[in-house]
Design a protein around this motif. Structure first.
Motif: not given
Length: 146
Positions: A101-105, A107-116
């Protein structure tokens, strides 16, 4: 231990044809390599899979037992230990899904966890086991020497 039997009525192929069918999987774009086993490994064929991003190594050692028309398979895995910087060794049939996982910004500008990255051990075992079963042989998982 993960023993699977072929469907009834499937005529078993000779061991040489099964070996060729398993080695032919190398040409199908799979994520692992099937090679001849060495005397030290004590098996006929080995499926090697390395997922560098996860520091994970999987190895499935296979012995073709022509007298009983079965493939005895030993699953081994080396993965990072969560408690130390050393590798952890495991053996025997086990299904696992590894994720990164990785944290990315967003579309709403908030950080979220994304499976990479996602890796499922069934992606290695299923093609092998399916090839064995279609050849009319039994797939037998073992804990010790195949």
């Amino acid at each position: 231990m993960g023993t699977r039997y072929p469907e009834k009525g499937v005529a078993p192929l000779p061991a040489t044809e099964l070996r060729d069918a398993l080695l032919a999987l190398n040409d199908t774009g799979i994520r692992f390599v099937i090679r001849q086993g060495t005397p030290k490994e004590g098996c006929d064929l080995v499926a090697d899979c390395r997922v560098r991003e996860l520091r994970l190594t999987l190895k499935i050692r296979m012995r073709l037992v022509a007298s009983t028309r079965e493939v005895r398979a030993l699953d081994e895995r080396w993965e990072p230990s969560h408690e130390s910087s050393r590798e952890q060794y495991g053996r025997g049939p086990a299904t696992a899904v590894y994720k990164q996982w990785e944290f990315k910004k967003g579309p709403d500008g908030r950080r979220r966890k994304v499976e990479t990255l996602r890796f499922d051990t069934r992606d290695v075992k299923n093609p092998l086991r399916n090839t064995v079963l279609k050849a009319g042989w039994t797939w037998r998982g073992v804990l010790f020497r195949p």
